[in-house]
Design a protein around this motif. Structure first.
Motif, PDB file in Angstrom:
ATOM      1  N   SER A  29       0.817  -1.215   0.000  1.00 46.60           N
ATOM      2  CA  SER A  29       0.000   0.000   0.000  1.00 46.60           C
ATOM      3  C   SER A  29       0.850   1.265   0.000  1.00 46.60           C
ATOM      4  O   SER A  29       0.336   2.354  -0.222  1.00 46.60           O
ATOM      5  CB  SER A  29      -0.939   0.008   1.206  1.00 46.60           C
ATOM      6  N   VAL A  30       2.160   1.132   0.192  1.00 46.16           N
ATOM      7  CA  VAL A  30       3.058   2.283   0.205  1.00 46.16           C
ATOM      8  C   VAL A  30       3.636   2.546  -1.190  1.00 46.16           C
ATOM      9  O   VAL A  30       3.531   3.649  -1.721  1.00 46.16           O
ATOM     10  CB  VAL A  30       4.201   2.088   1.232  1.00 46.16           C
ATOM     11  N   CYS A  31       4.215   1.516  -1.799  1.00 48.74           N
ATOM     12  CA  CYS A  31       4.883   1.721  -3.088  1.00 48.74           C
ATOM     13  C   CYS A  31       4.108   1.170  -4.283  1.00 48.74           C
ATOM     14  O   CYS A  31       4.415   1.478  -5.425  1.00 48.74           O
ATOM     15  CB  CYS A  31       6.284   1.133  -3.073  1.00 48.74           C
ATOM     16  N   GLY A  32       3.118   0.321  -4.048  1.00 46.47           N
ATOM     17  CA  GLY A  32       2.307  -0.229  -5.123  1.00 46.47           C
ATOM     18  C   GLY A  32       2.857  -1.492  -5.760  1.00 46.47           C
ATOM     19  O   GLY A  32       2.275  -1.994  -6.723  1.00 46.47           O
ATOM     20  N   SER A  33       3.958  -2.046  -5.258  1.00 48.09           N
ATOM     21  CA  SER A  33       4.523  -3.266  -5.844  1.00 48.09           C
ATOM     22  C   SER A  33       3.550  -4.430  -5.726  1.00 48.09           C
ATOM     23  O   SER A  33       2.969  -4.666  -4.665  1.00 48.09           O
ATOM     24  CB  SER A  33       5.827  -3.656  -5.147  1.00 48.09           C
ATOM     25  N   HIS A  34       3.373  -5.166  -6.814  1.00 48.10           N
ATOM     26  CA  HIS A  34       2.536  -6.363  -6.813  1.00 48.10           C
ATOM     27  C   HIS A  34       3.347  -7.473  -6.178  1.00 48.10           C
ATOM     28  O   HIS A  34       4.385  -7.875  -6.704  1.00 48.10           O
ATOM     29  CB  HIS A  34       2.146  -6.705  -8.252  1.00 48.10           C
ATOM     30  N   LEU A  35       2.900  -7.993  -5.047  1.00 49.21           N
ATOM     31  CA  LEU A  35       3.675  -8.951  -4.278  1.00 49.21           C
ATOM     32  C   LEU A  35       3.260 -10.401  -4.496  1.00 49.21           C
ATOM     33  O   LEU A  35       4.103 -11.282  -4.584  1.00 49.21           O
ATOM     34  CB  LEU A  35       3.592  -8.616  -2.799  1.00 49.21           C
ATOM     35  N   MET A  36       1.965 -10.648  -4.559  1.00 44.76           N
ATOM     36  CA  MET A  36       1.507 -12.027  -4.745  1.00 44.76           C
ATOM     37  C   MET A  36       0.070 -12.039  -5.218  1.00 44.76           C
ATOM     38  O   MET A  36      -0.617 -11.030  -5.132  1.00 44.76           O
ATOM     39  CB  MET A  36       1.678 -12.861  -3.477  1.00 44.76           C
ATOM     40  N   ALA A  37      -0.337 -13.187  -5.720  1.00 47.15           N
ATOM     41  CA  ALA A  37      -1.715 -13.392  -6.156  1.00 47.15           C
ATOM     42  C   ALA A  37      -2.164 -14.754  -5.643  1.00 47.15           C
ATOM     43  O   ALA A  37      -1.342 -15.642  -5.408  1.00 47.15           O
ATOM     44  CB  ALA A  37      -1.811 -13.340  -7.675  1.00 47.15           C
ATOM     45  N   GLU A  38      -3.475 -14.883  -5.465  1.00 47.52           N
ATOM     46  CA  GLU A  38      -3.994 -16.162  -4.985  1.00 47.52           C
ATOM     47  C   GLU A  38      -5.454 -16.339  -5.355  1.00 47.52           C
ATOM     48  O   GLU A  38      -6.178 -15.373  -5.577  1.00 47.52           O
ATOM     49  CB  GLU A  38      -3.854 -16.276  -3.473  1.00 47.52           C
ATOM     50  N   ARG A  39      -5.827 -17.580  -5.465  1.00 44.47           N
ATOM     51  CA  ARG A  39      -7.230 -17.983  -5.542  1.00 44.47           C
ATOM     52  C   ARG A  39      -7.449 -18.800  -4.283  1.00 44.47           C
ATOM     53  O   ARG A  39      -6.785 -19.827  -4.088  1.00 44.47           O
ATOM     54  CB  ARG A  39      -7.506 -18.811  -6.789  1.00 44.47           C
ATOM     55  N   ILE A  40      -8.327 -18.349  -3.439  1.00 42.19           N
ATOM     56  CA  ILE A  40      -8.540 -18.962  -2.126  1.00 42.19           C
ATOM     57  C   ILE A  40      -8.850 -20.456  -2.240  1.00 42.19           C
ATOM     58  O   ILE A  40      -8.489 -21.241  -1.380  1.00 42.19           O
ATOM     59  CB  ILE A  40      -9.670 -18.230  -1.374  1.00 42.19           C
ATOM     60  N   THR A  41      -9.492 -20.858  -3.331  1.00 40.84           N
ATOM     61  CA  THR A  41      -9.889 -22.257  -3.503  1.00 40.84           C
ATOM     62  C   THR A  41      -8.761 -23.151  -4.001  1.00 40.84           C
ATOM     63  O   THR A  41      -8.926 -24.363  -4.073  1.00 40.84           O
ATOM     64  CB  THR A  41     -11.065 -22.364  -4.489  1.00 40.84           C
ATOM     65  N   GLN A  42      -7.615 -22.588  -4.354  1.00 39.39           N
ATOM     66  CA  GLN A  42      -6.492 -23.386  -4.857  1.00 39.39           C
ATOM     67  C   GLN A  42      -5.397 -23.508  -3.802  1.00 39.39           C
ATOM     68  O   GLN A  42      -5.227 -22.610  -2.978  1.00 39.39           O
ATOM     69  CB  GLN A  42      -5.949 -22.768  -6.143  1.00 39.39           C
ATOM     70  N   PRO A  43      -4.625 -24.585  -3.835  1.00 30.23           N
ATOM     71  CA  PRO A  43      -3.637 -24.844  -2.780  1.00 30.23           C
ATOM     72  C   PRO A  43      -2.339 -24.047  -2.909  1.00 30.23           C
ATOM     73  O   PRO A  43      -1.479 -24.139  -2.049  1.00 30.23           O
ATOM     74  CB  PRO A  43      -3.353 -26.336  -2.927  1.00 30.23           C
TER      75      PRO A  43
END
Length: 91
Positions: A29-43
Protein backbone atom coordinates in the motif's frame (compact mmCIF):
# COMPACT_ATOMS: atom_id res chain seq x y z
CA UNK A 1 1.94 -24.26 -1.62
CA UNK A 2 -0.27 -22.17 0.61
CA UNK A 3 0.65 -24.28 3.66
CA UNK A 4 4.30 -23.19 3.28
CA UNK A 5 3.61 -19.47 2.75
CA UNK A 6 3.46 -16.79 5.44
CA UNK A 7 4.23 -13.11 5.70
CA UNK A 8 7.19 -12.46 8.00
CA UNK A 9 6.63 -8.74 8.30
CA UNK A 10 4.82 -5.84 6.65
CA UNK A 11 1.42 -7.54 6.54
CA UNK A 12 -0.15 -4.34 7.86
CA UNK A 13 0.95 -2.54 4.68
CA UNK A 14 -0.79 -4.97 2.30
CA UNK A 15 -3.65 -3.94 0.07
CA UNK A 16 -5.64 -6.38 -2.04
CA UNK A 17 -8.32 -6.42 -4.66
CA UNK A 18 -10.31 -9.09 -6.44
CA UNK A 19 -9.13 -8.76 -10.05
CA UNK A 20 -11.47 -11.46 -11.32
CA UNK A 21 -13.98 -13.64 -9.48
CA UNK A 22 -12.10 -15.49 -6.75
CA UNK A 23 -8.63 -14.15 -7.67
CA UNK A 24 -7.00 -11.72 -5.28
CA UNK A 25 -3.91 -9.65 -5.99
CA UNK A 26 -1.91 -8.29 -3.07
CA UNK A 27 0.11 -5.08 -3.27
CA UNK A 28 2.25 -2.91 -1.02
CA UNK A 29 0.00 0.00 0.00
CA UNK A 30 3.06 2.28 0.21
CA UNK A 31 4.88 1.72 -3.09
CA UNK A 32 2.31 -0.23 -5.12
CA UNK A 33 4.52 -3.27 -5.84
CA UNK A 34 2.54 -6.36 -6.81
CA UNK A 35 3.68 -8.95 -4.28
CA UNK A 36 1.51 -12.03 -4.75
CA UNK A 37 -1.71 -13.39 -6.16
CA UNK A 38 -3.99 -16.16 -4.99
CA UNK A 39 -7.23 -17.98 -5.54
CA UNK A 40 -8.54 -18.96 -2.13
CA UNK A 41 -9.89 -22.26 -3.50
CA UNK A 42 -6.49 -23.39 -4.86
CA UNK A 43 -3.64 -24.84 -2.78
CA UNK A 44 -0.93 -22.54 -4.17
CA UNK A 45 -0.07 -18.84 -4.11
CA UNK A 46 1.89 -16.96 -6.77
CA UNK A 47 4.74 -14.95 -5.26
CA UNK A 48 6.54 -12.29 -7.30
CA UNK A 49 10.05 -13.44 -6.38
CA UNK A 50 11.68 -10.31 -7.80
CA UNK A 51 10.15 -8.40 -4.87
CA UNK A 52 11.91 -10.51 -2.21
CA UNK A 53 14.73 -8.94 -0.22
CA UNK A 54 16.66 -12.18 0.17
CA UNK A 55 17.28 -15.40 -1.75
CA UNK A 56 14.41 -17.76 -0.92
CA UNK A 57 16.89 -20.68 -1.09
CA UNK A 58 14.60 -22.79 -3.25
CA UNK A 59 14.52 -23.49 -6.96
CA UNK A 60 11.44 -22.85 -9.09
CA UNK A 61 9.50 -25.86 -10.35
CA UNK A 62 8.59 -24.08 -13.61
CA UNK A 63 8.44 -20.72 -15.33
CA UNK A 64 5.02 -19.54 -16.48
CA UNK A 65 3.98 -16.57 -18.64
CA UNK A 66 7.33 -16.63 -20.45
CA UNK A 67 5.62 -14.82 -23.34
CA UNK A 68 5.95 -11.72 -21.15
CA UNK A 69 9.66 -12.14 -20.32
CA UNK A 70 12.07 -9.31 -20.93
CA UNK A 71 15.10 -10.05 -23.16
CA UNK A 72 17.64 -9.70 -20.35
CA UNK A 73 15.93 -12.17 -18.01
CA UNK A 74 18.23 -15.05 -17.16
CA UNK A 75 16.58 -18.36 -16.58
CA UNK A 76 17.44 -21.98 -15.96
CA UNK A 77 17.06 -24.00 -19.16
CA UNK A 78 16.58 -27.20 -17.10
CA UNK A 79 13.24 -25.98 -15.70
CA UNK A 80 10.05 -26.31 -17.79
CA UNK A 81 8.94 -23.07 -19.46
CA UNK A 82 5.40 -22.24 -20.56
CA UNK A 83 4.41 -19.30 -22.75
CA UNK A 84 1.28 -18.76 -20.69
CA UNK A 85 -0.17 -20.78 -17.81
CA UNK A 86 0.98 -24.36 -17.26
CA UNK A 87 -1.03 -26.72 -19.56
CA UNK A 88 -3.84 -28.47 -17.73
CA UNK A 89 -4.06 -25.84 -14.97
CA UNK A 90 -6.83 -23.29 -14.66
CA UNK A 91 -6.25 -19.56 -14.42
Amino acid sequence: MRDHFRWLKGKEKLAAFESSPGKFRHFCSVCGSHLMAERITQPHVIVRVATLDEDPRSKPAMHIWCSHDVPWLQDDKDIPHFQEWQPGRGN
